[in-house]
Design a protein around this motif. Structure first.
Motif, PDB file in Angstrom:
ATOM      1  N   ALA A 162     -47.749 -65.142 -18.233  1.00  0.00           N
ATOM      2  CA  ALA A 162     -48.591 -65.109 -19.247  1.00  0.00           C
ATOM      3  C   ALA A 162     -50.053 -64.551 -19.124  1.00  0.00           C
ATOM      4  O   ALA A 162     -50.662 -64.001 -19.671  1.00  0.00           O
ATOM      5  CB  ALA A 162     -48.770 -66.907 -19.687  1.00  0.00           C
ATOM      6  N   ARG A 163     -50.369 -64.702 -17.747  1.00  0.00           N
ATOM      7  CA  ARG A 163     -51.653 -64.271 -17.237  1.00  0.00           C
ATOM      8  C   ARG A 163     -51.571 -62.726 -17.248  1.00  0.00           C
ATOM      9  O   ARG A 163     -52.438 -62.100 -17.962  1.00  0.00           O
ATOM     10  CB  ARG A 163     -52.005 -64.639 -15.921  1.00  0.00           C
ATOM     11  CG  ARG A 163     -52.314 -65.895 -15.694  1.00  0.00           C
ATOM     12  CD  ARG A 163     -53.157 -66.328 -14.409  1.00  0.00           C
ATOM     13  NE  ARG A 163     -52.317 -65.760 -13.301  1.00  0.00           N
ATOM     14  CZ  ARG A 163     -51.804 -66.694 -12.479  1.00  0.00           C
ATOM     15  NH1 ARG A 163     -51.803 -68.110 -12.670  1.00  0.00           N
ATOM     16  NH2 ARG A 163     -50.946 -66.348 -11.498  1.00  0.00           N
ATOM     17  N   LEU A 164     -50.412 -62.170 -17.080  1.00  0.00           N
ATOM     18  CA  LEU A 164     -50.300 -60.578 -17.165  1.00  0.00           C
ATOM     19  C   LEU A 164     -50.192 -60.116 -18.417  1.00  0.00           C
ATOM     20  O   LEU A 164     -50.978 -59.065 -18.846  1.00  0.00           O
ATOM     21  CB  LEU A 164     -48.943 -60.241 -16.352  1.00  0.00           C
ATOM     22  CG  LEU A 164     -49.255 -60.390 -14.776  1.00  0.00           C
ATOM     23  CD1 LEU A 164     -47.821 -60.020 -14.028  1.00  0.00           C
ATOM     24  CD2 LEU A 164     -50.186 -59.345 -14.279  1.00  0.00           C
ATOM     25  N   GLU A 165     -49.661 -60.900 -19.378  1.00  0.00           N
ATOM     26  CA  GLU A 165     -49.516 -60.493 -20.688  1.00  0.00           C
ATOM     27  C   GLU A 165     -51.014 -60.544 -21.444  1.00  0.00           C
ATOM     28  O   GLU A 165     -51.192 -59.786 -22.072  1.00  0.00           O
ATOM     29  CB  GLU A 165     -48.454 -61.381 -21.515  1.00  0.00           C
ATOM     30  CG  GLU A 165     -47.121 -61.189 -21.254  1.00  0.00           C
ATOM     31  CD  GLU A 165     -46.219 -61.985 -21.842  1.00  0.00           C
ATOM     32  OE1 GLU A 165     -46.706 -63.312 -22.282  1.00  0.00           O
ATOM     33  OE2 GLU A 165     -44.977 -61.455 -22.020  1.00  0.00           O
ATOM     34  N   ALA A 166     -51.830 -61.595 -20.855  1.00  0.00           N
ATOM     35  CA  ALA A 166     -53.083 -61.708 -21.461  1.00  0.00           C
ATOM     36  C   ALA A 166     -53.932 -60.406 -21.054  1.00  0.00           C
ATOM     37  O   ALA A 166     -54.884 -59.864 -21.852  1.00  0.00           O
ATOM     38  CB  ALA A 166     -53.630 -62.850 -21.123  1.00  0.00           C
ATOM     39  N   VAL A 167     -53.625 -60.093 -19.650  1.00  0.00           N
ATOM     40  CA  VAL A 167     -54.510 -58.957 -19.306  1.00  0.00           C
ATOM     41  C   VAL A 167     -54.128 -57.629 -20.189  1.00  0.00           C
ATOM     42  O   VAL A 167     -55.062 -56.893 -20.278  1.00  0.00           O
ATOM     43  CB  VAL A 167     -54.267 -58.680 -17.715  1.00  0.00           C
ATOM     44  CG1 VAL A 167     -54.542 -57.507 -17.105  1.00  0.00           C
ATOM     45  CG2 VAL A 167     -54.915 -60.049 -17.023  1.00  0.00           C
ATOM     46  N   VAL A 168     -52.734 -57.458 -20.122  1.00  0.00           N
ATOM     47  CA  VAL A 168     -52.261 -56.484 -21.033  1.00  0.00           C
ATOM     48  C   VAL A 168     -52.711 -56.076 -22.202  1.00  0.00           C
ATOM     49  O   VAL A 168     -53.274 -55.144 -22.813  1.00  0.00           O
ATOM     50  CB  VAL A 168     -50.757 -55.976 -20.791  1.00  0.00           C
ATOM     51  CG1 VAL A 168     -50.276 -55.254 -21.558  1.00  0.00           C
ATOM     52  CG2 VAL A 168     -50.249 -55.755 -19.237  1.00  0.00           C
ATOM     53  N   SER A 169     -52.727 -57.411 -22.906  1.00  0.00           N
ATOM     54  CA  SER A 169     -53.221 -57.288 -24.482  1.00  0.00           C
ATOM     55  C   SER A 169     -54.777 -56.980 -24.686  1.00  0.00           C
ATOM     56  O   SER A 169     -55.288 -56.725 -25.560  1.00  0.00           O
ATOM     57  CB  SER A 169     -52.741 -58.544 -25.106  1.00  0.00           C
ATOM     58  OG  SER A 169     -53.462 -59.633 -24.445  1.00  0.00           O
ATOM     59  N   SER A 170     -55.513 -57.686 -23.469  1.00  0.00           N
ATOM     60  CA  SER A 170     -56.944 -57.339 -23.543  1.00  0.00           C
ATOM     61  C   SER A 170     -57.567 -55.738 -23.256  1.00  0.00           C
ATOM     62  O   SER A 170     -58.557 -55.591 -23.683  1.00  0.00           O
ATOM     63  CB  SER A 170     -57.747 -58.143 -22.626  1.00  0.00           C
ATOM     64  OG  SER A 170     -57.423 -58.068 -21.219  1.00  0.00           O
ATOM     65  N   LYS A 171     -56.694 -55.110 -22.629  1.00  0.00           N
ATOM     66  CA  LYS A 171     -56.896 -53.834 -22.317  1.00  0.00           C
ATOM     67  C   LYS A 171     -56.869 -53.079 -23.536  1.00  0.00           C
ATOM     68  O   LYS A 171     -56.091 -52.977 -24.201  1.00  0.00           O
ATOM     69  CB  LYS A 171     -56.111 -53.170 -21.041  1.00  0.00           C
ATOM     70  CG  LYS A 171     -56.535 -53.831 -20.005  1.00  0.00           C
ATOM     71  CD  LYS A 171     -56.042 -52.792 -19.100  1.00  0.00           C
ATOM     72  CE  LYS A 171     -56.497 -53.549 -17.481  1.00  0.00           C
ATOM     73  NZ  LYS A 171     -57.007 -52.258 -16.743  1.00  0.00           N
ATOM     74  N   SER A 172     -57.990 -52.348 -23.973  1.00  0.00           N
ATOM     75  CA  SER A 172     -58.035 -51.276 -25.188  1.00  0.00           C
ATOM     76  C   SER A 172     -57.556 -49.932 -24.823  1.00  0.00           C
ATOM     77  O   SER A 172     -56.788 -49.251 -25.507  1.00  0.00           O
ATOM     78  CB  SER A 172     -59.334 -51.196 -25.645  1.00  0.00           C
ATOM     79  OG  SER A 172     -60.047 -50.752 -24.701  1.00  0.00           O
ATOM     80  N   ASP A 173     -57.640 -49.445 -23.594  1.00  0.00           N
ATOM     81  CA  ASP A 173     -57.272 -48.086 -23.564  1.00  0.00           C
ATOM     82  C   ASP A 173     -55.800 -48.005 -22.923  1.00  0.00           C
ATOM     83  O   ASP A 173     -55.524 -49.004 -21.846  1.00  0.00           O
ATOM     84  CB  ASP A 173     -58.106 -47.405 -22.365  1.00  0.00           C
ATOM     85  CG  ASP A 173     -58.469 -48.179 -21.107  1.00  0.00           C
ATOM     86  OD1 ASP A 173     -58.074 -47.557 -19.922  1.00  0.00           O
ATOM     87  OD2 ASP A 173     -58.752 -49.261 -21.225  1.00  0.00           O
ATOM     88  N   ARG A 174     -54.808 -47.270 -22.849  1.00  0.00           N
ATOM     89  CA  ARG A 174     -53.533 -47.190 -22.409  1.00  0.00           C
ATOM     90  C   ARG A 174     -53.614 -46.303 -20.979  1.00  0.00           C
ATOM     91  O   ARG A 174     -53.581 -45.193 -20.990  1.00  0.00           O
ATOM     92  CB  ARG A 174     -52.606 -46.515 -23.369  1.00  0.00           C
ATOM     93  CG  ARG A 174     -52.516 -47.314 -24.595  1.00  0.00           C
ATOM     94  CD  ARG A 174     -51.572 -48.340 -24.716  1.00  0.00           C
ATOM     95  NE  ARG A 174     -51.695 -49.099 -25.687  1.00  0.00           N
ATOM     96  CZ  ARG A 174     -51.445 -50.305 -25.875  1.00  0.00           C
ATOM     97  NH1 ARG A 174     -51.390 -51.096 -24.958  1.00  0.00           N
ATOM     98  NH2 ARG A 174     -51.473 -50.993 -27.175  1.00  0.00           N
ATOM     99  N   THR A 175     -53.968 -46.932 -19.863  1.00  0.00           N
ATOM    100  CA  THR A 175     -54.118 -46.140 -18.522  1.00  0.00           C
ATOM    101  C   THR A 175     -52.702 -46.404 -17.924  1.00  0.00           C
ATOM    102  O   THR A 175     -51.935 -47.339 -18.189  1.00  0.00           O
ATOM    103  CB  THR A 175     -55.281 -46.542 -17.883  1.00  0.00           C
ATOM    104  OG1 THR A 175     -55.091 -47.949 -17.674  1.00  0.00           O
ATOM    105  CG2 THR A 175     -56.554 -46.394 -18.666  1.00  0.00           C
ATOM    106  N   ALA A 176     -52.742 -45.874 -16.784  1.00  0.00           N
ATOM    107  CA  ALA A 176     -51.760 -46.180 -15.640  1.00  0.00           C
ATOM    108  C   ALA A 176     -51.581 -47.567 -15.112  1.00  0.00           C
ATOM    109  O   ALA A 176     -50.602 -47.836 -15.006  1.00  0.00           O
ATOM    110  CB  ALA A 176     -51.909 -45.299 -14.583  1.00  0.00           C
ATOM    111  N   SER A 177     -52.839 -48.147 -15.285  1.00  0.00           N
ATOM    112  CA  SER A 177     -52.696 -49.512 -14.562  1.00  0.00           C
ATOM    113  C   SER A 177     -52.211 -50.275 -15.709  1.00  0.00           C
ATOM    114  O   SER A 177     -51.416 -51.540 -15.316  1.00  0.00           O
ATOM    115  CB  SER A 177     -54.146 -50.029 -14.428  1.00  0.00           C
ATOM    116  OG  SER A 177     -55.172 -49.975 -15.680  1.00  0.00           O
TER     117      SER A 177
END
Length: 106
Positions: free
Chosen positions: A28-43
């Motif tokens: 859940a924490r990882l999904e939240a971090v992924v969804s909050s990022k606006s740019d599609r980067t390698a990270s």
């Protein structure tokens, strides 16, 4: 005897449940971090990979939990049956002992 087996079952399943809950929290924490990022980067791709990894670990833990439950259920069933047989034997032995005592008393 069934109460003891049920207690063992609870202890066995408790560890699996705890691992599954921890993995779900991380997911859940990882999904939240992924969804909050606006740019599609390698990270983000790396995080997505981690999410998938944790998701697969959750599924594995759930499968292990189900297998342990099935195993414990079979063991409880076996012990319950054995307990019933032993209680039946005890009842007949007590009855035979009472009959022997009554014959000796006569």
């Amino acid at each position: 005897m069934a109460d003891v087996a049920a207690g063992d079952l609870d202890e066995t399943l408790k560890a699996f449940s705890q691992r599954a809950a921890e993995a779900e929290e991380r997911l859940a924490r990882l999904e939240a971090v992924v969804s909050s990022k606006s740019d599609r980067t390698a990270s983000e791709k790396e995080l997505s990979s981690l999410v998938k990894d944790f998701h697969s670990k959750v599924e594995i833990a759930q499968q292990e939990l189900a297998a342990e439950r099935e195993k414990a259920s079979k063991e409880i069933e076996k012990l319950t049956s054995e307990n019933a047989k032993l209680q039946y034997r005890i009842a007949h032995l007590v009855r035979a002992l009472q009959e022997a005592d009554s014959k000796l008393g006569s």
